[in-house]
Design a protein around this motif. Structure first.
Motif, short mmCIF file in Angstrom:
data_model
loop_
_atom_site.label_atom_id
_atom_site.label_comp_id
_atom_site.label_asym_id
_atom_site.label_seq_id
_atom_site.Cartn_x
_atom_site.Cartn_y
_atom_site.Cartn_z
N SER A 114 18.07 -17.57 13.95
CA SER A 114 17.33 -17.61 15.20
C SER A 114 16.43 -16.40 15.29
O SER A 114 16.83 -15.30 14.96
CB SER A 114 18.32 -17.60 16.37
N VAL A 123 20.11 -19.39 19.46
CA VAL A 123 21.41 -18.97 19.96
C VAL A 123 21.52 -19.52 21.37
O VAL A 123 20.61 -19.33 22.18
CB VAL A 123 21.54 -17.44 19.97
N GLU A 124 22.61 -20.21 21.64
CA GLU A 124 22.76 -20.88 22.93
C GLU A 124 24.13 -20.58 23.54
O GLU A 124 25.14 -20.54 22.83
CB GLU A 124 22.65 -22.39 22.77
N LEU A 125 24.15 -20.40 24.83
CA LEU A 125 25.40 -20.34 25.57
C LEU A 125 25.67 -21.76 26.06
O LEU A 125 24.92 -22.29 26.88
CB LEU A 125 25.25 -19.37 26.74
N LEU A 160 28.59 -22.00 34.01
CA LEU A 160 27.83 -22.88 33.13
C LEU A 160 28.84 -23.74 32.38
O LEU A 160 29.69 -23.20 31.66
CB LEU A 160 27.00 -22.00 32.19
N LYS A 189 18.98 -26.00 30.10
CA LYS A 189 19.94 -25.11 29.46
C LYS A 189 20.29 -23.85 30.28
O LYS A 189 20.71 -22.84 29.72
CB LYS A 189 19.46 -24.75 28.05
N VAL A 190 20.11 -23.92 31.59
CA VAL A 190 20.48 -22.83 32.50
C VAL A 190 19.77 -21.53 32.12
O VAL A 190 20.28 -20.43 32.33
CB VAL A 190 22.01 -22.64 32.59
N SER A 191 18.59 -21.67 31.55
CA SER A 191 17.78 -20.51 31.17
C SER A 191 16.61 -20.43 32.13
O SER A 191 15.60 -21.11 31.95
CB SER A 191 17.30 -20.68 29.72
N PHE A 210 21.83 -18.24 33.66
CA PHE A 210 22.95 -17.43 33.20
C PHE A 210 22.31 -16.16 32.64
O PHE A 210 21.96 -16.08 31.48
CB PHE A 210 23.81 -18.15 32.15
N LEU A 259 23.54 -11.82 25.14
CA LEU A 259 22.58 -12.92 25.17
C LEU A 259 22.03 -12.99 26.59
O LEU A 259 22.77 -13.20 27.54
CB LEU A 259 23.25 -14.25 24.81
N HIS A 295 19.56 -14.79 29.46
CA HIS A 295 18.92 -16.06 29.84
C HIS A 295 19.40 -17.24 29.01
O HIS A 295 18.65 -18.20 28.79
CB HIS A 295 17.40 -15.95 29.80
N SER A 296 20.63 -17.13 28.47
CA SER A 296 21.36 -18.31 28.02
C SER A 296 20.90 -18.92 26.71
O SER A 296 21.64 -19.64 26.06
CB SER A 296 21.30 -19.38 29.12
N ILE A 297 19.67 -18.66 26.30
CA ILE A 297 19.19 -19.25 25.04
C ILE A 297 18.13 -18.34 24.45
O ILE A 297 17.28 -17.82 25.16
CB ILE A 297 18.68 -20.69 25.24
N SER A 298 18.22 -18.16 23.13
CA SER A 298 17.28 -17.29 22.43
C SER A 298 16.76 -18.03 21.22
O SER A 298 17.50 -18.67 20.51
CB SER A 298 18.02 -16.02 22.00
N GLY A 344 15.04 -16.39 26.44
CA GLY A 344 16.05 -15.36 26.33
C GLY A 344 15.96 -14.53 25.07
O GLY A 344 15.09 -14.72 24.21
#
Lengths: 331, 331, 331
Positions: free
Chosen positions: A63, A71-73, A92, A167-169, B35, B58, B60-63, B69
């Protein structure tokens, strides 16, 4: 401290895929090796009634700027038990719809890739931010009721639900979604469940030709002796002239998946599936797929998979035929 | 081995935010679920005098490419004890300035978002690479002295200090920064501290109209019974005609934050804050904010937050009024 | 459960670098502080014969859209023991070539940065997806045989092997690679090994002026008392008119590295190295480097490093002279 450490646990799962697929139209073949998902779980017990679940994922192995992966939460929520029957999740979390969305470790399902019905219609893997109440109505009969952030799809994606995942971003929170599920598991080895979701506005108010939307999903999963069977049906209705104009007012799919365990370690399956993200149009936009394959569990938590897929679509650019090989684990 | 595992510990924190803010000028409202931060700690004891601290985040939940993020390393340093009073840190660490920069877990402060004074003026969260000596001068009286990488701001950002953070990512090291802090904690529940920093060149020599800079910060944090009080003042002086031409030669802010714990689990607070990144100009560029809210600790390590904010600025595009909701945890 | 937790272990390594290098041509100097690598290991024992190894890395301290760094999965494979002498790895693993590719924790080698021969020629750090069989042919004599995804380099990079690494991220799998290694470690403190690799097509069929390629590598690593010595030679042959036209049909390098431990905690070394990614051309494209430095182990797992480098190249833009400082750890 020792006490704290014993309350924190880590785990994870991963899956490497090799896809050898021929496009039946003018599109590109897919001849790839990909470490599709590398996932870690970090959980913690704050006290007997309060705990954290979290899941962090690296997709496609790398990534960064100009790279394929992300990269994801995928989960990070606090769970509080009101009593031994009812609880609430805040944070989340995975939306309670379908079979794979909440349980997607590679050793738990047949087939190298996640099935296209849940991927394109539900759309799995799907998480939102919000609050969910869950519990038991009667022995073997449970409920979930969630208020969460909503989808944000658009005309530029033909209103496909999958493209609407925020994606809650920094997600637009103009309009929320409300999800309910009932699940029946009173007989061991049998699960029957149905989910209903209402989206206040599936474009978050950005598109005046679209508006609210409803998802209905139902499935069963049966394991009796060596025989297994999964079936799932999901359908969306999107309000508005925009979705209707491209046939995205109806997006639906279903699959049937019988399986048989030859031994404890080896199981075979076949799956017939059909999905269509523009089912409301007069054009034949659906894709149908026959899948046939084998799972070989080196251990209950480690699996090698092989499957063959034969797809069929009016638009042959949507049709990929060939085979897939996978290695996966969970711990 | 068992011995090694017992010397490695993991932890973390996280915070989900819902912001419902109306811009008072021509800017966009902020109606978002995010998030904001998912963080993991990995620590290890090499021996009785030598240890590692690290913090991976991490945002904002996504990068990934095209995503909001980022994945960031916020701390990763080796700490060596010379004796039981003096020690050295080497690596990537948080700059010893302010209240939130080093202690920013959501259960440790009031308000959903970190306050704007520390964010825009200090600028929190702020880490650099280098070496820091720390220790105790007398019981309850400690020092820190650090030599680190410096900031790298530019005219294109109106020389804002926050935009100068290089994050130890292939950071220009032409010019260093030197930071000192004295902290007094002799009376339980009372902290008084002040920090001073000298930047050799806050543009790393890239802008001949700018040069050295000095930060001075002072704060107190008091908790006596149910009453709490925090106050902080921070001001930058930037040398050179460049910063002076846009008023960025002076960047300053302060806040006052009284609070009261209604019960062990519930506390209320209010905060009056003021910050200005172009305080040296004749234009009225400062922003003032009244915040009022409540923290509800489900557990000492898990918190639900609500606050209301009423901002005031000459340029109404800088002014956001509304409310915020948060869920946070630390383990 | 307690049983599961004891079978999962975590570890990691990290290194912060300060580079102060003058370019001897018209290029830019390198005056940087960088947290070059922050790495975590997550391992798990499924049963006595089956286990997982994984390594997740953040490079350059921050990853995201527009940022320098990356998050990378460098290892994630399942290892199964056939018996106590032979085993198989399946998944994403490090290619068995050279000294640093598989063992690259900062406390295990001399010099702040990894040497340029292994970086540019092997090219370290190099991982692929596939299957590898390993084992012992006789006491102290081991083999590895791997079938993996291949490189995908191109004319636009002058067919440099390093630029061909696909990192198992949706990697083109049209053409595979086959690697074998023999290693001899029968006398304590002495390792001698050689690797051979065949690439079916080093452009994955995308460039008809290129095709197959062969890598041959050999090295020794000796530690006898306080004296240490490492030597390595690696060379690629690329088929086709494309590589030949830019001299990339031959890419080679070697180094000699004597070292001496003054005490258990302090060692000095020097290294002479030479590498050339266009060794087949009549132009003098090679780079030579003298390195001289010291490692100071604060603990067997924590190291502070300093070295001085004096490079020499016909094209002075390739030549960087100066010094490097590093702090590293492993746990």
């Amino acid at each position: 401290s020792a006490a704290q450490e014993s309350k924190t646990s880590i785990g994870g799962y991963g899956e490497l895929h090799y896809n050898n697929l021929q496009n039946q139209g003018s599109g590109a073949d897919k001849d790839e090796i990909d470490f599709h998902r590398f996932v870690l779980f970090f959980n913690h017990e704050f006290n007997d009634r309060l705990r954290l679940f979290s899941e962090l994922e690296l997709e496609h192995s790398i990534s960064g700027d100009g790279q394929n992966g992300e990269v994801e939460l995928e989960q990070a929520y606090i769970q509080y038990d009101f009593n031994d029957k009812h609880r609430v999740n805040a944070g989340l979390f995975l939306v309670p719809v379908g079979l794979l969305n909440e349980t997607h470790e590679p050793n738990t399902f047949y087939g190298v890739e996640r099935n296209n019905v849940e991927k394109n219609i539900i759309p799995t893997t799907w998480w939102e931010g919000g609050v969910m109440f869950s519990g038991e109505l009667a022995p073997g009969f449970s409920y979930d009721a969630a208020m969460t952030s909503g989808l944000n799809t658009s005309a530029s994606n033909d209103y496909s639900v999958r493209s609407g995942r925020q994606k809650v971003s920094e997600a637009d929170a103009s309009d929320f979604a409300y999800t309910g599920r009932l699940k029946w598991t009173a007989i061991p080895g049998i699960e029957v469940a149905t989910s209903l979701q209402y989206q206040e506005d599936i474009t978050q108010g950005n598109d005046h030709d679209a508006g609210s939307a409803v998802l209905w999903e139902a499935h069963t999963a049966i394991q009796q002796g060596n025989f297994g069977f999964r079936a799932l049906y999901a359908t969306w209705h999107l309000e508005g002239d925009g979705p209707q104009s491209v046939g995205a007012d109806k997006q639906m799919g279903w699959y049937l998946e019988p399986s048989y365990k030859l031994t404890d370690a080896i199981g075979i399956f076949t799956r017939y599936s059909l999905w269509d993200n523009q089912a409301g149009s007069s054009v034949d936009s659906e894709v149908r797929s026959w899948d046939l394959g084998v799972n070989w569990w080196l251990d209950p938590q480690v699996v090698v998979k092989f499957d063959y897929q034969d797809q069929d679509a009016e638009n042959e650019d949507d049709e990929f035929d060939g085979f897939n090989v996978g290695v996966g684990y969970q711990f």
